[in-house]
Design a protein around this motif. Structure first.
Motif, PDB file in Angstrom:
ATOM      1  N   ARG A 160      -6.510  -5.677 -18.834  1.00  0.00           N
ATOM      2  CA  ARG A 160      -5.485  -5.145 -19.235  1.00  0.00           C
ATOM      3  C   ARG A 160      -4.298  -6.058 -19.610  1.00  0.00           C
ATOM      4  O   ARG A 160      -4.202  -7.119 -19.218  1.00  0.00           O
ATOM      5  CB  ARG A 160      -5.093  -4.062 -18.131  1.00  0.00           C
ATOM      6  N   PRO A 161      -3.302  -5.595 -20.653  1.00  0.00           N
ATOM      7  CA  PRO A 161      -2.174  -6.429 -20.754  1.00  0.00           C
ATOM      8  C   PRO A 161      -1.288  -6.944 -19.812  1.00  0.00           C
ATOM      9  O   PRO A 161      -0.636  -7.930 -19.469  1.00  0.00           O
ATOM     10  CB  PRO A 161      -1.165  -5.687 -21.673  1.00  0.00           C
ATOM     11  N   ASP A 162      -1.146  -6.042 -18.391  1.00  0.00           N
ATOM     12  CA  ASP A 162      -0.797  -6.540 -17.203  1.00  0.00           C
ATOM     13  C   ASP A 162      -1.635  -7.525 -16.285  1.00  0.00           C
ATOM     14  O   ASP A 162      -1.157  -7.977 -14.995  1.00  0.00           O
ATOM     15  CB  ASP A 162      -0.386  -5.335 -16.325  1.00  0.00           C
ATOM     16  N   GLY A 163      -2.839  -7.933 -16.822  1.00  0.00           N
ATOM     17  CA  GLY A 163      -3.593  -8.888 -16.158  1.00  0.00           C
ATOM     18  C   GLY A 163      -4.720  -8.141 -15.183  1.00  0.00           C
ATOM     19  O   GLY A 163      -5.454  -8.857 -14.639  1.00  0.00           O
ATOM     20  N   THR A 164      -4.433  -6.911 -15.006  1.00  0.00           N
ATOM     21  CA  THR A 164      -5.611  -6.188 -13.999  1.00  0.00           C
ATOM     22  C   THR A 164      -6.891  -5.965 -14.823  1.00  0.00           C
ATOM     23  O   THR A 164      -6.771  -5.996 -16.030  1.00  0.00           O
ATOM     24  CB  THR A 164      -5.130  -4.984 -13.509  1.00  0.00           C
ATOM     25  N   VAL A 165      -7.889  -5.502 -14.032  1.00  0.00           N
ATOM     26  CA  VAL A 165      -9.231  -5.361 -14.874  1.00  0.00           C
ATOM     27  C   VAL A 165      -9.557  -3.802 -14.673  1.00  0.00           C
ATOM     28  O   VAL A 165      -9.462  -3.238 -13.760  1.00  0.00           O
ATOM     29  CB  VAL A 165     -10.345  -6.194 -14.089  1.00  0.00           C
ATOM     30  N   ALA A 166     -10.032  -3.562 -15.637  1.00  0.00           N
ATOM     31  CA  ALA A 166     -10.661  -2.016 -15.828  1.00  0.00           C
ATOM     32  C   ALA A 166     -12.047  -2.144 -15.714  1.00  0.00           C
ATOM     33  O   ALA A 166     -12.812  -2.667 -16.442  1.00  0.00           O
ATOM     34  CB  ALA A 166     -10.198  -1.414 -17.241  1.00  0.00           C
ATOM     35  N   PHE A 167     -12.587  -1.172 -14.545  1.00  0.00           N
ATOM     36  CA  PHE A 167     -13.905  -1.515 -14.668  1.00  0.00           C
ATOM     37  C   PHE A 167     -14.690  -0.060 -14.911  1.00  0.00           C
ATOM     38  O   PHE A 167     -15.600   0.028 -15.378  1.00  0.00           O
ATOM     39  CB  PHE A 167     -14.324  -1.498 -12.973  1.00  0.00           C
ATOM     40  N   CYS A 210      -7.609   1.457 -22.196  1.00  0.00           N
ATOM     41  CA  CYS A 210      -7.374  -0.062 -22.597  1.00  0.00           C
ATOM     42  C   CYS A 210      -7.757   0.106 -23.983  1.00  0.00           C
ATOM     43  O   CYS A 210      -7.026  -0.526 -24.809  1.00  0.00           O
ATOM     44  CB  CYS A 210      -8.291  -0.997 -21.916  1.00  0.00           C
ATOM     45  N   PHE A 211      -8.800   0.694 -24.701  1.00  0.00           N
ATOM     46  CA  PHE A 211      -9.029   0.680 -26.068  1.00  0.00           C
ATOM     47  C   PHE A 211      -8.158   1.245 -26.914  1.00  0.00           C
ATOM     48  O   PHE A 211      -7.510   1.047 -27.894  1.00  0.00           O
ATOM     49  CB  PHE A 211     -10.410   1.274 -26.295  1.00  0.00           C
ATOM     50  N   ALA A 212      -7.454   2.639 -26.292  1.00  0.00           N
ATOM     51  CA  ALA A 212      -6.549   3.540 -26.777  1.00  0.00           C
ATOM     52  C   ALA A 212      -5.239   2.759 -27.028  1.00  0.00           C
ATOM     53  O   ALA A 212      -4.664   2.782 -28.003  1.00  0.00           O
ATOM     54  CB  ALA A 212      -6.461   4.826 -26.077  1.00  0.00           C
ATOM     55  N   ASP A 213      -4.930   2.068 -25.704  1.00  0.00           N
ATOM     56  CA  ASP A 213      -3.748   1.346 -25.833  1.00  0.00           C
ATOM     57  C   ASP A 213      -3.684   0.236 -26.913  1.00  0.00           C
ATOM     58  O   ASP A 213      -2.615   0.026 -27.520  1.00  0.00           O
ATOM     59  CB  ASP A 213      -3.510   0.537 -24.409  1.00  0.00           C
ATOM     60  N   SER A 214      -4.824  -0.423 -27.059  1.00  0.00           N
ATOM     61  CA  SER A 214      -5.249  -1.606 -27.934  1.00  0.00           C
ATOM     62  C   SER A 214      -4.821  -1.134 -29.265  1.00  0.00           C
ATOM     63  O   SER A 214      -4.230  -1.704 -30.097  1.00  0.00           O
ATOM     64  CB  SER A 214      -6.367  -2.383 -27.779  1.00  0.00           C
ATOM     65  N   ILE A 215      -5.546   0.106 -29.561  1.00  0.00           N
ATOM     66  CA  ILE A 215      -5.377   0.358 -30.875  1.00  0.00           C
ATOM     67  C   ILE A 215      -3.854   1.049 -31.324  1.00  0.00           C
ATOM     68  O   ILE A 215      -3.557   0.879 -32.418  1.00  0.00           O
ATOM     69  CB  ILE A 215      -6.407   1.592 -30.991  1.00  0.00           C
TER      70      ILE A 215
END
Length: 132
Positions: free
Chosen positions: A18-25, A33-38
């Motif tokens: 994620r942009p904040d450095g945490t990891v999405a499992f 994460c994909f939605a935020d990126s798009i």
């Protein structure tokens, strides 16, 4: 075929950062994460706008979309025509003139002058009619 049955058929998406450095499992976290990126890619830019750059781009687009002037005639060489005709797909449908690509390919290459001259006349005709 037996190897295909032994391979795990499900494809796993690796964890995403994620942009904040945490990891999405989890899948729902990855989807977020994909939605935020798009959303970030499709949102308006926050960078300042340079009006002169915008004007340069618009002028270049207008220049490229406008027909050539009579002082800038388009010419075509024998080699260009031969190269284009050789690259034509023979089974494509003919154009408005009704001449098939196969027929063009069967025209003799020598002499190419009449063929080149007919292309030059066609280009001049369209150039004159588009610019007026």
């Amino acid at each position: 075929m037996a190897r295909a049955f032994r391979i795990d058929a499900t494809a796993h998406t690796p964890p995403l950062s994620r942009p904040d450095g945490t990891v999405a499992f989890e899948d729902d976290e990855k989807a977020e994460c994909f939605a935020d990126s798009i959303a970030a890619q499709c949102s308006p830019s926050s960078q300042p706008v340079n009006p002169s750059h915008i004007q340069e781009v618009e002028d270049e687009v207008r220049r490229r979309n406008s027909p050539p002037t009579s002082s800038d005639p388009i010419t075509v060489s024998n080699d260009e025509i031969s190269s284009i005709i050789k690259g034509l797909k023979p089974k494509k449908s003919p154009g408005a003139d009704g001449i098939s690509n196969q027929a063009l390919k069967n025209f003799p290459e020598q002499p190419t002058y009449p063929r080149t001259e007919s292309f030059q006349i066609t280009i001049r005709y369209f150039n004159d009619n588009l610019s007026s």
